[in-house]
Scaffold this motif. Structure first.
Motif, PDB file in Angstrom:
ATOM      1  N   GLU A  34       0.831  -1.210   0.000  1.00  0.00           N
ATOM      2  CA  GLU A  34       0.000   0.000   0.000  1.00  0.00           C
ATOM      3  C   GLU A  34       0.865   1.260   0.000  1.00  0.00           C
ATOM      4  OE1 GLU A  34      -0.525  -2.417   2.357  1.00  0.00           O
ATOM      5  OE2 GLU A  34      -2.458  -3.250   1.744  1.00  0.00           O
ATOM      6  N   LEU A  35       1.965   1.225   0.741  1.00  0.00           N
ATOM      7  CA  LEU A  35       2.863   2.382   0.758  1.00  0.00           C
ATOM      8  C   LEU A  35       3.489   2.619  -0.611  1.00  0.00           C
ATOM      9  CD1 LEU A  35       4.645   1.874   4.189  1.00  0.00           C
ATOM     10  CD2 LEU A  35       3.036   3.679   3.578  1.00  0.00           C
ATOM     11  N   ILE A  36       3.880   1.548  -1.282  1.00  0.00           N
ATOM     12  CA  ILE A  36       4.469   1.687  -2.619  1.00  0.00           C
ATOM     13  C   ILE A  36       3.440   2.239  -3.591  1.00  0.00           C
ATOM     14  CG2 ILE A  36       5.401   0.410  -4.590  1.00  0.00           C
ATOM     15  CD1 ILE A  36       6.776  -1.432  -2.541  1.00  0.00           C
ATOM     16  N   GLN A  37       2.224   1.725  -3.511  1.00  0.00           N
ATOM     17  CA  GLN A  37       1.172   2.214  -4.409  1.00  0.00           C
ATOM     18  C   GLN A  37       0.898   3.697  -4.171  1.00  0.00           C
ATOM     19  OE1 GLN A  37      -2.546   0.161  -4.043  1.00  0.00           O
ATOM     20  NE2 GLN A  37      -3.569   1.444  -5.553  1.00  0.00           N
ATOM     21  N   ARG A  38       0.769   4.086  -2.905  1.00  0.00           N
ATOM     22  CA  ARG A  38       0.490   5.479  -2.588  1.00  0.00           C
ATOM     23  C   ARG A  38       1.653   6.388  -2.985  1.00  0.00           C
ATOM     24  NH1 ARG A  38      -1.456   5.444   2.945  1.00  0.00           N
ATOM     25  NH2 ARG A  38       0.647   5.911   3.605  1.00  0.00           N
ATOM     26  N   SER A  39       2.892   5.925  -2.761  1.00  0.00           N
ATOM     27  CA  SER A  39       4.041   6.751  -3.138  1.00  0.00           C
ATOM     28  C   SER A  39       4.172   6.866  -4.655  1.00  0.00           C
ATOM     29  CB  SER A  39       5.327   6.200  -2.525  1.00  0.00           C
ATOM     30  OG  SER A  39       5.655   4.942  -3.061  1.00  0.00           O
ATOM     31  N   GLU A  63       1.663   6.863  -6.765  1.00  0.00           N
ATOM     32  CA  GLU A  63       0.636   7.822  -7.175  1.00  0.00           C
ATOM     33  C   GLU A  63       1.076   9.251  -6.875  1.00  0.00           C
ATOM     34  OE1 GLU A  63      -2.765   6.479  -4.982  1.00  0.00           O
ATOM     35  OE2 GLU A  63      -3.072   4.740  -6.298  1.00  0.00           O
ATOM     36  N   ARG A  64       1.663   9.448  -5.699  1.00  0.00           N
ATOM     37  CA  ARG A  64       2.106  10.793  -5.329  1.00  0.00           C
ATOM     38  C   ARG A  64       3.229  11.278  -6.238  1.00  0.00           C
ATOM     39  NH1 ARG A  64       2.604  11.784   0.723  1.00  0.00           N
ATOM     40  NH2 ARG A  64       0.399  11.323   0.511  1.00  0.00           N
ATOM     41  N   LEU A  65       4.157  10.382  -6.590  1.00  0.00           N
ATOM     42  CA  LEU A  65       5.241  10.775  -7.493  1.00  0.00           C
ATOM     43  C   LEU A  65       4.682  11.123  -8.873  1.00  0.00           C
ATOM     44  CD1 LEU A  65       8.226  11.192  -8.075  1.00  0.00           C
ATOM     45  CD2 LEU A  65       8.394   8.745  -8.572  1.00  0.00           C
ATOM     46  N   ALA A  66       3.737  10.326  -9.370  1.00  0.00           N
ATOM     47  CA  ALA A  66       3.141  10.612 -10.682  1.00  0.00           C
ATOM     48  C   ALA A  66       2.427  11.965 -10.669  1.00  0.00           C
ATOM     49  CB  ALA A  66       2.181   9.496 -11.076  1.00  0.00           C
ATOM     50  N   GLU A  67       1.697  12.257  -9.601  1.00  0.00           N
ATOM     51  CA  GLU A  67       1.013  13.544  -9.478  1.00  0.00           C
ATOM     52  C   GLU A  67       2.022  14.695  -9.430  1.00  0.00           C
ATOM     53  OE1 GLU A  67      -1.338  13.302  -5.934  1.00  0.00           O
ATOM     54  OE2 GLU A  67      -2.666  11.773  -6.773  1.00  0.00           O
ATOM     55  N   SER A  68       3.081  14.495  -8.676  1.00  0.00           N
ATOM     56  CA  SER A  68       4.092  15.541  -8.538  1.00  0.00           C
ATOM     57  C   SER A  68       4.823  15.800  -9.850  1.00  0.00           C
ATOM     58  CB  SER A  68       5.087  15.147  -7.439  1.00  0.00           C
ATOM     59  OG  SER A  68       5.938  16.198  -7.147  1.00  0.00           O
ATOM     60  N   ASP A  88      13.102   7.643 -14.016  1.00  0.00           N
ATOM     61  CA  ASP A  88      13.980   6.529 -14.376  1.00  0.00           C
ATOM     62  C   ASP A  88      14.461   5.767 -13.144  1.00  0.00           C
ATOM     63  OD1 ASP A  88      13.659   7.269 -17.002  1.00  0.00           O
ATOM     64  OD2 ASP A  88      15.595   8.310 -17.132  1.00  0.00           O
ATOM     65  N   SER A  89      14.834   6.494 -12.095  1.00  0.00           N
ATOM     66  CA  SER A  89      15.303   5.844 -10.866  1.00  0.00           C
ATOM     67  C   SER A  89      14.177   5.062 -10.210  1.00  0.00           C
ATOM     68  CB  SER A  89      15.847   6.883  -9.893  1.00  0.00           C
ATOM     69  OG  SER A  89      16.974   7.518 -10.427  1.00  0.00           O
ATOM     70  N   SER A  90      12.981   5.625 -10.211  1.00  0.00           N
ATOM     71  CA  SER A  90      11.833   4.939  -9.616  1.00  0.00           C
ATOM     72  C   SER A  90      11.503   3.650 -10.364  1.00  0.00           C
ATOM     73  CB  SER A  90      10.619   5.868  -9.605  1.00  0.00           C
ATOM     74  OG  SER A  90       9.501   5.214  -9.071  1.00  0.00           O
ATOM     75  N   GLN A 105      10.331   7.279  -3.348  1.00  0.00           N
ATOM     76  CA  GLN A 105       9.308   7.914  -4.188  1.00  0.00           C
ATOM     77  C   GLN A 105       8.646   9.083  -3.461  1.00  0.00           C
ATOM     78  OE1 GLN A 105       7.599   4.983  -7.413  1.00  0.00           O
ATOM     79  NE2 GLN A 105       6.973   4.332  -5.393  1.00  0.00           N
ATOM     80  N   PHE A 106       8.349   8.915  -2.163  1.00  0.00           N
ATOM     81  CA  PHE A 106       7.794  10.035  -1.403  1.00  0.00           C
ATOM     82  C   PHE A 106       8.788  11.203  -1.378  1.00  0.00           C
ATOM     83  CE2 PHE A 106       4.925   6.991   1.019  1.00  0.00           C
ATOM     84  CZ  PHE A 106       3.748   7.512   0.519  1.00  0.00           C
ATOM     85  N   PHE A 107      10.062  10.895  -1.191  1.00  0.00           N
ATOM     86  CA  PHE A 107      11.091  11.936  -1.174  1.00  0.00           C
ATOM     87  C   PHE A 107      11.131  12.680  -2.507  1.00  0.00           C
ATOM     88  CE2 PHE A 107      15.350  13.161  -2.467  1.00  0.00           C
ATOM     89  CZ  PHE A 107      15.657  14.101  -1.496  1.00  0.00           C
ATOM     90  N   LEU A 108      11.157  11.929  -3.597  1.00  0.00           N
ATOM     91  CA  LEU A 108      11.243  12.558  -4.915  1.00  0.00           C
ATOM     92  C   LEU A 108      10.002  13.387  -5.215  1.00  0.00           C
ATOM     93  CD1 LEU A 108      12.846   9.609  -6.899  1.00  0.00           C
ATOM     94  CD2 LEU A 108      13.945  11.761  -6.221  1.00  0.00           C
ATOM     95  N   ALA A 109       8.837  12.907  -4.797  1.00  0.00           N
ATOM     96  CA  ALA A 109       7.604  13.671  -5.004  1.00  0.00           C
ATOM     97  C   ALA A 109       7.666  15.006  -4.260  1.00  0.00           C
ATOM     98  CB  ALA A 109       6.400  12.854  -4.538  1.00  0.00           C
TER      99      ALA A 109
END
Length: 163
Positions: free
Chosen positions: A36-41, A43-48, A65-67, A148-152
């Motif tokens: 769930e954390l990976i899915q949410r992160s 989504e947040r990265l894609a939005e960002s 690319d890194s993600s 992913q959360f960090f990058l977002a």
């Protein structure tokens, strides 16, 4: 009446009133699982990237690319680290490491401590894969979600100004 007795009486009375449904209360406070954390992160990265990517164009491509490399590495870890999977895992971790190296000068000043921590964790996973050690998929999944959360979040702040 003693204050401890009052508290004990209140606790017993409230548990009788609520029916002592401990299964509900136990599950209610549990944190999300790794998937769930990976899915949410993700989504947040894609939005960002969609919202702030044009302002941080040089970082957004590297972040994507890194993600993707970390996602492929996680799939390889989950499928077992034997033979071909280990070579593929090392290859994906190298792509992610190269992406991290490209990001070094693009990270805002306030985010550098967190970035250094993530870089150190990636280095440890890379070393473990190179040495043929088993990598815990849950630990790597948490690392992937944190990255992913960090990058977002990083895409939301202005780029560093060294001028």
């Amino acid at each position: 009446m003693n204050p401890c007795i009052k508290i004990a009486f209140f606790v017993i009375l409230s548990s009788l009133i609520t029916g002592c449904d401990t299964g509900y209360w136990w599950s209610r406070g549990q944190p999300d699982g790794v998937s769930e954390l990976i899915q949410r992160s993700s989504e947040r990265l894609a939005e960002s990237v969609a919202k702030h990517g044009p302002a941080r164009e040089n970082l957004s491509g590297i972040a994507i690319d890194s993600s993707k490399a970390l996602e492929k590495a996680l799939q390889n870890i989950g499928s077992g680290a034997g033979g071909n999977q280990l070579v593929q895992l090392s290859s994906e971790l190298k792509v992610a490491r190269d992406g991290f190296m490209k990001m070094e000068g693009l990270i805002s000043i306030g985010s550098r401590a967190a970035f250094s921590e993530l870089s150190g964790q990636l280095r440890r996973f890379t070393d473990s894969a190179r040495e043929g050690q088993t990598i815990n998929p849950e630990a790597f999944g948490l690392f992937h979600a944190r990255t992913q959360f960090f990058l977002a979040r990083e895409l939301m702040v202005p780029p560093p100004n060294f001028g």
